[in-house]
Design a protein around this motif. Sequence first.
Motif: not given
Length: 395
Positions: A4, A250, A253-255, A333
């Motif tokens: 991230s 996960c 929206q984001k993984s 993810s």
Amino acid sequence: MSSSDGMTCSSDGGDTAACHRRQCSGLTGCALLASEAAAHVARLCRSNPRLLSMLIQEKCGDDANSSRFTHDFKTLADVLVQRLVAKRIGQQFPELEESVYGEENDTIQNNKGEDVTIQVGETVEETFQCLSKALGDDLDSAKSLAESAHKEFEAKDLNVDCYPPEEENLDLEKIGIWIDPIDSTNEYINGNVNSINEYGFHSSGLHCVTINIGLFDKHSGKPIAGVINQPFFEFDPVKGWSGRCYWAYCDGQKSLNSLPEFISCNQELVVTSNSETDEAKAALQRSGYTVATASGAGYKMLCVALGVVKCYALTKDSTYEWDTCAAHSMLASQGGTACHCRTADGPLTYRPKIAGGGVRAHCNAAGVIASRDPQTVDRVHALLQSSMRLQHCSS
Ligand SMILES: O=P(O)(O)O[C@H]1[C@H](O)[C@@H](O)[C@H](OP(=O)(O)O)[C@@H](OP(=O)(O)O)[C@H]1O
Ligand SMILES: [Mg+2]
Ligand SMILES: [Mg+2]
């Protein structure tokens, strides 16, 4: 490795400790730090033969995994680690206190035959008082275990390639957490150290022991995040054992995850249980797969997430939600999945603990097929289904 943003720590020497704490300030980070504290306790219990032998107990009735083991055991490490992880998550996220579930019940019998409920208290002294009841007169062991249950870890203590996001898009009211405090308790008890096999993973032994913490959505049943800590990863004759850990997130929206991105795995390798049927193994081999076995459901699925093997397949009803939730999150993810094997019900789902339901209520009863590659899951599913149909017709 997928990571991230905003996770690098300034190296100006300014406020490094605070920075490391911040890096694990989200729920996944909290679970990751808790897993490290748990791994520390698991190593300590394993290094004290007296402690270990005193507190190996057979699970009975609804608590036992009777489809996998004639005798199913737990140790003090299983119970203490589960309490410790639940306590740390509950301290940082009080809203989740009632939503943290685990494989084990909280009691262990002492050598007088009394049931002792294991608790991690607010202070080392409180935990010591509780453990000294469980450990009879072994006050030294109770003290060192209590101290270790309260030991604080920071992000810099973790053997991890990158840290989880600080900002998570999570509605805590919806989150449930499954803990498998020691996965592969049998290997933990036996304590064998075996060398790596020809495929690059361990078929058995302490390396297969993992601590699995899986987050899921209580409404949809989908896995959301997971932490797997492998407490016995490397042995140094002077320093003893050290571990490694992985996390994934996960939310739809984001993984994000700390797993390696580039993989050169044996594309045709399927890992399964030592207890898998000869028929299922033969069906996989007829379709061109190489089949290998390994201990530990969490370890096998971690090998898939790490790209060491292509797929995990199990036709039997011997795994539970706590075995698979963490690793399932990792695969999700990565764009992969973990599905039911003997039915066409699609991905495994997760539920809050059912009071009085026993372990069967949380069994992955139709087996598991897991891969980073959904097409592989479909292919293995189809071939195992057709092999099971043939067997059914011929019997
Ligand atoms: O040790 P606990 O937390 O009870 O979990 C067990 C799983 O429930 C079993 O499914 C595993 O057996 P298989 O991996 O052979 O299916 C079993 O692995 P093992 O007996 O092969 O070590 C464990 O992962
Ligand atoms: Mg397990
Ligand atoms: Mg377990």
